[in-house]
Write a protein that holds these residues in place. Sequence first.
Motif, short mmCIF file in Angstrom:
data_model
loop_
_atom_site.label_atom_id
_atom_site.label_comp_id
_atom_site.label_asym_id
_atom_site.label_seq_id
_atom_site.Cartn_x
_atom_site.Cartn_y
_atom_site.Cartn_z
N ILE A 115 0.82 -1.05 -0.21
CA ILE A 115 0.00 0.01 -0.07
C ILE A 115 0.96 1.23 0.07
O ILE A 115 0.67 2.15 -0.78
N SER A 116 1.96 1.18 0.86
CA SER A 116 2.90 2.50 0.68
C SER A 116 3.51 2.40 -0.36
O SER A 116 3.68 3.68 -0.86
N PHE A 117 3.88 1.46 -1.13
CA PHE A 117 4.64 1.62 -2.38
C PHE A 117 3.67 2.12 -3.64
O PHE A 117 4.09 2.92 -4.08
N LEU A 118 2.42 1.95 -3.52
CA LEU A 118 1.54 2.04 -4.54
C LEU A 118 1.20 3.65 -4.36
O LEU A 118 1.27 4.56 -5.21
N LEU A 119 0.95 4.02 -2.88
CA LEU A 119 0.93 5.58 -2.59
C LEU A 119 2.19 6.47 -2.90
O LEU A 119 1.78 7.21 -3.65
N SER A 120 3.15 5.64 -2.88
CA SER A 120 4.21 6.59 -3.31
C SER A 120 4.49 6.89 -4.87
O SER A 120 4.95 8.16 -5.22
N GLY A 121 4.19 5.76 -5.42
CA GLY A 121 4.13 5.85 -6.75
C GLY A 121 3.13 6.88 -7.34
O GLY A 121 3.59 7.87 -8.30
N LEU A 122 1.99 6.80 -6.79
CA LEU A 122 0.72 7.81 -7.16
C LEU A 122 1.28 9.24 -6.75
O LEU A 122 1.29 10.06 -7.68
N ALA A 123 1.88 9.46 -5.67
CA ALA A 123 2.39 10.83 -5.12
C ALA A 123 3.29 11.47 -5.87
O ALA A 123 3.13 12.31 -6.53
N PHE A 124 4.65 10.76 -5.98
CA PHE A 124 5.55 11.21 -6.61
C PHE A 124 5.57 11.08 -8.18
O PHE A 124 5.65 12.11 -8.98
N GLY A 125 5.06 10.35 -8.64
CA GLY A 125 4.57 10.26 -10.08
C GLY A 125 3.61 11.15 -10.61
O GLY A 125 3.76 11.98 -11.63
N GLY A 126 2.56 11.43 -9.71
CA GLY A 126 1.60 12.37 -10.18
C GLY A 126 1.93 13.90 -9.98
O GLY A 126 1.77 14.60 -11.01
N ILE A 127 2.65 14.00 -8.91
CA ILE A 127 3.20 15.64 -9.00
C ILE A 127 4.05 15.78 -10.10
O ILE A 127 4.29 16.82 -10.49
N THR A 128 4.96 15.07 -10.43
CA THR A 128 5.84 14.95 -11.37
C THR A 128 5.36 15.26 -12.81
O THR A 128 5.63 16.15 -13.59
N LEU A 129 4.66 14.30 -13.07
CA LEU A 129 3.91 14.33 -14.35
C LEU A 129 2.96 15.68 -14.46
O LEU A 129 2.96 16.22 -15.57
N GLY A 130 2.15 15.68 -13.40
CA GLY A 130 1.34 16.94 -13.61
C GLY A 130 2.32 18.42 -13.82
O GLY A 130 1.86 19.25 -14.38
N ALA A 131 3.21 18.60 -12.98
CA ALA A 131 4.07 19.73 -12.96
C ALA A 131 4.84 19.89 -14.42
O ALA A 131 4.89 21.23 -14.97
N GLY A 132 5.18 18.65 -14.89
CA GLY A 132 5.72 18.53 -16.39
C GLY A 132 4.78 18.86 -17.54
O GLY A 132 5.03 19.48 -18.29
N ASN A 133 3.49 18.64 -17.22
CA ASN A 133 2.29 19.08 -18.32
C ASN A 133 1.81 20.68 -18.09
O ASN A 133 1.10 21.16 -19.00
N ILE A 134 2.15 21.27 -16.93
CA ILE A 134 1.59 22.47 -16.77
C ILE A 134 2.09 23.47 -18.12
O ILE A 134 1.11 24.25 -18.63
N THR A 135 3.24 23.62 -18.54
CA THR A 135 4.02 24.34 -19.60
C THR A 135 3.41 23.81 -20.75
O THR A 135 3.40 24.56 -21.76
N ASN A 136 2.87 22.56 -20.97
CA ASN A 136 2.64 22.28 -22.46
C ASN A 136 0.95 22.26 -22.41
O ASN A 136 0.37 22.82 -23.69
N PHE A 137 0.05 22.22 -21.37
CA PHE A 137 -1.36 22.25 -21.50
C PHE A 137 -2.01 23.07 -20.56
O PHE A 137 -2.95 23.60 -20.67
N GLY A 138 -1.29 23.83 -19.80
CA GLY A 138 -1.91 24.96 -18.60
C GLY A 138 -2.41 24.14 -17.41
O GLY A 138 -2.50 23.13 -17.42
N ILE A 139 -2.35 24.83 -16.21
CA ILE A 139 -2.60 24.55 -15.00
C ILE A 139 -4.31 23.92 -14.96
O ILE A 139 -4.62 22.81 -14.38
N SER A 140 -5.22 24.35 -15.95
CA SER A 140 -6.52 23.73 -15.72
C SER A 140 -6.83 22.65 -16.50
O SER A 140 -7.94 22.32 -16.40
N ASP A 141 -6.00 22.41 -17.50
CA ASP A 141 -6.13 21.27 -18.34
C ASP A 141 -6.14 19.86 -17.54
O ASP A 141 -5.23 19.83 -16.47
#
Length: 456
Positions: free
Chosen positions: A197-223
Amino acid sequence: MSNRKRTLIFLNLIITSFSASLLATAMVIALPHITNDLNVSLGIGQWVTSGFALASAIIMPLSAFLINSVSTKRLYMINLVFMIIGLAISAMAQTFFAMMGGRVLQAASGGILGAMAQVILLTVYPREKHGTVMGWYGLAIGFAPVIAPTLSGILMDLYSWRMVFTACNVLMVLSLICAWFVFDNFLPTKALKFDSISFLLSGLAFGGITLGAGNITNFGISDPFSFVPLLVGFITIVLFTKRQLSMTAPLLDLHLFKNRTFTLATISAMLHNFVMSGSAILIPTLMQTVYHSTATMTGLFMLIPSLVFAMVSPVAGKIYDKFGIRNLYIFSSIALFVTHGYMVFATETTPVLLVMAIYALRNAALAVLMMPVITWGMGALPKEQYSQGTAVMNTFKNVAGAIGSAVVIGFMAFITQVNAGNPHADMYGFNGAFAFTTVFTIFMVVIAFMVKPGKE
């Protein structure tokens, strides 16, 4: 353990770490060729680099569990095999999906190998030699990413970008053969229960933040491509943190942040990796898009700054052993601020040799801090917490590096697009990207003066 045994272990770790670290930036110069051959945009293609860092960050929380529960030699050999498979997949990839599959395998195995290397070196060498040995280790893992564009540029012009993966694979096979004869089970192991469970949460946490931050400049924060991953990441990182702090044997021991020195060192490593990873993509791209250099010329341009990095890293380790981190940190942070700040005002007429000199000083500043800051943070912990300390610091450091690669290149593309039609659009994009990284060097200057004099 005899000195001869230590030396053989060290040399094997150097070969493996050098080869694995090459892969972090070897694709920087190859990016235009890969995107063209695999028919994807630059925004998607940059995930060959930032996705590599992201995958490494996601697997990193698992490193402490594996190091403490699997025998050293078996874990080391298994990860080398996965690395070899991942390199072969990328070398033969005909689609971007296959390329990323190979990169994920490389990143996952490389992340575990890197964590193992640090724990092994800090364990088998006495504390008074930690700065020196980590300085030489830093030469391998730090010199490799900065020399990688030079090597990959030459290989691409002579053969193709696929040869980069093939060349790394040859080194990994040699390392596997040597490890069979050299490695023993140096680190103690114990029976641990894997917290899925901890491993799944860590993957979603760190992966989600990194993916979302990387997409902001391409799609905008509201996308949705930006907003949804960020939301998932922030929610799960709260859940992950609460779970780790409530467990007696957490997957990632966040209690270590109660240690002031370790906390400052981790934040410093994150800022360092963000700046290093973000700006590493800029200079090679600048050389090819603004100065119209070939891949080989771009690689040769980066050779002298790479050699500067190589010479500084071992010296920085010895200075750390004698005087501590403060003066090294102050020099590094100010030099990074000056070099990145200068590039904000560079133009197409700025002499190439001047850009090379600025880049060389920037590399020296990065080398001064890279391994000493890790040694400083780990030195604040008892030996039995080295594996957890390495896992915690490397996880947050790698996430910062992945975000840096994605956000900086996206920010550059955004500014270039805004100025479309202007003959200086490409240069403005680079200026803006360097302005963005300069802000983070200011944070580093502030932290440098928070460090206590002497050896904490």
